[in-house]
Design a protein around this motif. Structure first.
Motif, PDB file in Angstrom:
ATOM      1  N   ALA A 198       0.828  -1.201   0.000  1.00  0.00           N
ATOM      2  CA  ALA A 198       0.000   0.000   0.000  1.00  0.00           C
ATOM      3  C   ALA A 198       0.869   1.259   0.000  1.00  0.00           C
ATOM      4  CB  ALA A 198      -0.924  -0.001   1.214  1.00  0.00           C
ATOM      5  N   GLU A 199       0.352   2.314  -0.577  1.00  0.00           N
ATOM      6  CA  GLU A 199       1.093   3.565  -0.649  1.00  0.00           C
ATOM      7  C   GLU A 199       1.097   4.311   0.677  1.00  0.00           C
ATOM      8  OE1 GLU A 199      -0.463   5.888  -3.805  1.00  0.00           O
ATOM      9  OE2 GLU A 199       0.156   4.485  -5.395  1.00  0.00           O
ATOM     10  N   ILE A 200       0.090   4.086   1.499  1.00  0.00           N
ATOM     11  CA  ILE A 200       0.026   4.777   2.784  1.00  0.00           C
ATOM     12  C   ILE A 200       0.533   3.865   3.894  1.00  0.00           C
ATOM     13  CG2 ILE A 200      -1.894   6.239   2.066  1.00  0.00           C
ATOM     14  CD1 ILE A 200      -3.736   4.378   3.673  1.00  0.00           C
ATOM     15  N   GLY A 201       1.113   4.486   4.908  1.00  0.00           N
ATOM     16  CA  GLY A 201       1.611   3.714   6.039  1.00  0.00           C
ATOM     17  C   GLY A 201       3.093   3.944   6.268  1.00  0.00           C
ATOM     18  N   PHE A 202       3.635   3.198   7.198  1.00  0.00           N
ATOM     19  CA  PHE A 202       5.026   3.362   7.585  1.00  0.00           C
ATOM     20  C   PHE A 202       5.781   2.068   7.288  1.00  0.00           C
ATOM     21  CE2 PHE A 202       2.092   5.842  10.228  1.00  0.00           C
ATOM     22  CZ  PHE A 202       2.456   7.117   9.833  1.00  0.00           C
ATOM     23  N   VAL A 203       6.767   1.718   8.076  1.00  0.00           N
ATOM     24  CA  VAL A 203       7.528   0.487   7.830  1.00  0.00           C
ATOM     25  C   VAL A 203       6.620  -0.706   8.134  1.00  0.00           C
ATOM     26  CG1 VAL A 203       9.540  -0.873   8.470  1.00  0.00           C
ATOM     27  CG2 VAL A 203       9.689   1.632   8.414  1.00  0.00           C
ATOM     28  N   ARG A 204       6.416  -1.550   7.127  1.00  0.00           N
ATOM     29  CA  ARG A 204       5.505  -2.675   7.300  1.00  0.00           C
ATOM     30  C   ARG A 204       6.158  -3.975   6.852  1.00  0.00           C
ATOM     31  NH1 ARG A 204       1.847  -0.016   3.434  1.00  0.00           N
ATOM     32  NH2 ARG A 204       3.693   1.283   3.330  1.00  0.00           N
ATOM     33  N   GLU A 205       6.577  -4.765   7.799  1.00  0.00           N
ATOM     34  CA  GLU A 205       7.081  -6.115   7.540  1.00  0.00           C
ATOM     35  C   GLU A 205       6.362  -7.042   8.505  1.00  0.00           C
ATOM     36  OE1 GLU A 205      11.293  -6.496   7.669  1.00  0.00           O
ATOM     37  OE2 GLU A 205      11.652  -5.002   6.088  1.00  0.00           O
ATOM     38  N   TRP A 206       5.424  -7.795   7.968  1.00  0.00           N
ATOM     39  CA  TRP A 206       4.602  -8.658   8.811  1.00  0.00           C
ATOM     40  C   TRP A 206       5.006 -10.122   8.599  1.00  0.00           C
ATOM     41  CZ3 TRP A 206       2.844  -4.941  11.513  1.00  0.00           C
ATOM     42  CH2 TRP A 206       2.282  -3.790  10.960  1.00  0.00           C
ATOM     43  N   PRO A 207       5.858 -10.697   9.456  1.00  0.00           N
ATOM     44  CA  PRO A 207       6.202 -12.117   9.296  1.00  0.00           C
ATOM     45  C   PRO A 207       4.979 -12.997   9.527  1.00  0.00           C
ATOM     46  CG  PRO A 207       7.003 -11.281  11.404  1.00  0.00           C
ATOM     47  CD  PRO A 207       6.497 -10.091  10.637  1.00  0.00           C
ATOM     48  N   VAL A 208       4.858 -14.034   8.723  1.00  0.00           N
ATOM     49  CA  VAL A 208       3.720 -14.942   8.875  1.00  0.00           C
ATOM     50  C   VAL A 208       3.796 -15.630  10.224  1.00  0.00           C
ATOM     51  CG1 VAL A 208       2.500 -16.915   7.873  1.00  0.00           C
ATOM     52  CG2 VAL A 208       3.681 -15.285   6.387  1.00  0.00           C
ATOM     53  N   VAL A 209       4.951 -16.173  10.553  1.00  0.00           N
ATOM     54  CA  VAL A 209       5.188 -16.782  11.867  1.00  0.00           C
ATOM     55  C   VAL A 209       6.573 -16.360  12.331  1.00  0.00           C
ATOM     56  CG1 VAL A 209       3.668 -18.777  11.547  1.00  0.00           C
ATOM     57  CG2 VAL A 209       6.045 -18.917  10.809  1.00  0.00           C
ATOM     58  N   VAL A 210       6.748 -16.262  13.619  1.00  0.00           N
ATOM     59  CA  VAL A 210       8.051 -15.891  14.168  1.00  0.00           C
ATOM     60  C   VAL A 210       9.022 -17.061  14.077  1.00  0.00           C
ATOM     61  CG1 VAL A 210       9.269 -15.105  16.234  1.00  0.00           C
ATOM     62  CG2 VAL A 210       6.991 -14.197  15.706  1.00  0.00           C
ATOM     63  N   MET A 211       8.529 -18.266  14.321  1.00  0.00           N
ATOM     64  CA  MET A 211       9.363 -19.462  14.273  1.00  0.00           C
ATOM     65  C   MET A 211       8.740 -20.469  13.314  1.00  0.00           C
ATOM     66  SD  MET A 211      10.593 -21.936  17.438  1.00  0.00           S
ATOM     67  CE  MET A 211      11.183 -20.521  18.365  1.00  0.00           C
ATOM     68  N   THR A 212       9.537 -21.024  12.423  1.00  0.00           N
ATOM     69  CA  THR A 212       9.028 -21.941  11.411  1.00  0.00           C
ATOM     70  C   THR A 212       8.661 -23.289  12.034  1.00  0.00           C
ATOM     71  OG1 THR A 212      11.232 -22.812  10.903  1.00  0.00           O
ATOM     72  CG2 THR A 212      10.497 -20.854   9.679  1.00  0.00           C
ATOM     73  N   PRO A 213       7.769 -24.056  11.378  1.00  0.00           N
ATOM     74  CA  PRO A 213       7.422 -25.387  11.893  1.00  0.00           C
ATOM     75  C   PRO A 213       8.638 -26.291  12.050  1.00  0.00           C
ATOM     76  CG  PRO A 213       5.883 -24.722  10.191  1.00  0.00           C
ATOM     77  CD  PRO A 213       6.974 -23.698  10.194  1.00  0.00           C
ATOM     78  N   HIS A 214       9.594 -26.238  11.111  1.00  0.00           N
ATOM     79  CA  HIS A 214      10.767 -27.113  11.189  1.00  0.00           C
ATOM     80  C   HIS A 214      11.596 -26.815  12.437  1.00  0.00           C
ATOM     81  CE1 HIS A 214       9.979 -28.827   7.292  1.00  0.00           C
ATOM     82  NE2 HIS A 214       9.916 -27.617   6.745  1.00  0.00           N
ATOM     83  N   ARG A 215      11.628 -25.557  12.856  1.00  0.00           N
ATOM     84  CA  ARG A 215      12.366 -25.228  14.076  1.00  0.00           C
ATOM     85  C   ARG A 215      11.698 -25.862  15.291  1.00  0.00           C
ATOM     86  NH1 ARG A 215      15.519 -20.854  15.515  1.00  0.00           N
ATOM     87  NH2 ARG A 215      16.242 -20.947  13.350  1.00  0.00           N
ATOM     88  N   HIS A 216      10.372 -25.844  15.323  1.00  0.00           N
ATOM     89  CA  HIS A 216       9.653 -26.494  16.423  1.00  0.00           C
ATOM     90  C   HIS A 216       9.912 -27.997  16.427  1.00  0.00           C
ATOM     91  CE1 HIS A 216       7.335 -23.186  18.109  1.00  0.00           C
ATOM     92  NE2 HIS A 216       7.078 -22.766  16.880  1.00  0.00           N
ATOM     93  N   TYR A 217       9.906 -28.609  15.235  1.00  0.00           N
ATOM     94  CA  TYR A 217      10.154 -30.051  15.154  1.00  0.00           C
ATOM     95  C   TYR A 217      11.579 -30.372  15.597  1.00  0.00           C
ATOM     96  CZ  TYR A 217       5.861 -30.008  12.399  1.00  0.00           C
ATOM     97  OH  TYR A 217       4.569 -29.833  11.981  1.00  0.00           O
ATOM     98  N   ALA A 218      12.529 -29.494  15.278  1.00  0.00           N
ATOM     99  CA  ALA A 218      13.915 -29.699  15.718  1.00  0.00           C
ATOM    100  C   ALA A 218      14.010 -29.643  17.233  1.00  0.00           C
ATOM    101  CB  ALA A 218      14.832 -28.653  15.082  1.00  0.00           C
ATOM    102  N   TYR A 219      13.289 -28.701  17.842  1.00  0.00           N
ATOM    103  CA  TYR A 219      13.274 -28.621  19.307  1.00  0.00           C
ATOM    104  C   TYR A 219      12.635 -29.869  19.918  1.00  0.00           C
ATOM    105  CZ  TYR A 219      14.733 -23.729  19.270  1.00  0.00           C
ATOM    106  OH  TYR A 219      15.439 -22.561  19.120  1.00  0.00           O
ATOM    107  N   ALA A 220      11.601 -30.397  19.243  1.00  0.00           N
ATOM    108  CA  ALA A 220      10.959 -31.617  19.740  1.00  0.00           C
ATOM    109  C   ALA A 220      11.956 -32.775  19.752  1.00  0.00           C
ATOM    110  CB  ALA A 220       9.749 -31.966  18.877  1.00  0.00           C
ATOM    111  N   VAL A 221      12.744 -32.903  18.684  1.00  0.00           N
ATOM    112  CA  VAL A 221      13.760 -33.962  18.625  1.00  0.00           C
ATOM    113  C   VAL A 221      14.765 -33.790  19.760  1.00  0.00           C
ATOM    114  CG1 VAL A 221      15.668 -34.893  17.254  1.00  0.00           C
ATOM    115  CG2 VAL A 221      13.492 -34.340  16.154  1.00  0.00           C
TER     116      VAL A 221
END
Length: 250
Positions: A198-221
């Protein structure tokens, strides 16, 4: 203490140590499954985000449905109310502290309902007592972006109290229900993250998720591996070599 024999191996089992080990293993296994659940939730969010390809118009009829449709693409021709501006505190961008600017938009077809729109990030000033000045877009503008449904009970260190006569208002988290009640504003049950395109607004970076599913699975292992290691260490520490009698040594 009890001596247990498994085949040719002997183990001296200490009841207290065994209970502590089993408790630790149970906790680590539970954390492992929790990480798997979180990974599956993140994958669902990513899939939902990807599936929303077209923008739907925000109307009075679909306001309720959008409140349960996070990541839905929406658009609205609206006017902002510069008298109602919120600064969401403690927002970090590229290592710098700042705020996210939350403004309220309205459209004649929505009646009195105001749509909170997150216009993006701005840097904080040198003095926290002085809020930075922002120019909220004037006139009729195109709002389009993703639906975001803030948590109803967020984890914040101190309960928020909203004072209606101190604008712009610095907040810790957009608790929409509480904001609606204390400020007597007819807010929708969701907000819109203004699109980076959009042309209006300020700095806009919206990550879908902060941590990816693979990172969670790695922590589970890792948690499952720690549980297995704890069990092996307990067995090794409990291994007992019985003394050989004179009869056995002959």
């Amino acid at each position: 203490m009890k001596v247990l024999r498994l085949g040719s191996l002997f183990f001296r089992i200490h009841l207290g140590a065994m209970l502590i080990t089993l408790l630790a293993i149970a906790v680590m296994v539970k954390l492992g499954f929790w990480q798997i659940d979180r990974g599956q939730e993140k994958q669902m969010i990513i899939d939902r985000y990807t599936a929303a390809e077209t923008y739907s118009q925000i109307t009075l009829e679909n306001l309720v449905d959008l409140a349960s449709a996070p990541d839905e693409r929406v658009s609205l021709r609206a006017r902002f109310h510069p008298e109602y501006v919120f600064y969401i505190d403690n927002q970090i961008y590229q290592g710098r502290a700042g705020y996210q600017v939350l403004a309220l938009a309205s459209n004649a077809s929505l009646g009195e309902i105001l749509i909170p729109v997150n216009l993006g990030w701005i840097p904080a000033g040198q003095n926290r007592t002085d809020l930075p000045n922002v120019d909220v877009p004037s006139g009729t503008v195109e709002v389009f972006g993703r639906v975001r449904v803030p948590a109803e009970s967020p984890f914040i260190l101190q309960a928020q109290e909203f004072v209606a006569n101190t604008w712009p208002l610095r907040i810790q988290y957009p608790e929409l229900a509480k904001m609606r009640e204390q400020l007597n504003l007819p807010l929708a049950d969701f907000m819109v993250l203004q699109s980076p395109e959009a042309e209006i607004g300020f700095v806009r970076e919206w990550p879908v998720v902060v941590m990816t599913p693979h990172r969670h699975y790695a922590y589970a292992v890792q948690w499952f591996g720690l549980a297995l290691a704890a069990f092996i260490i307990f067995l090794v520490a409990s291994r007992h070599k019985p003394k050989r009698t004179g009869k056995d040594s002959k």
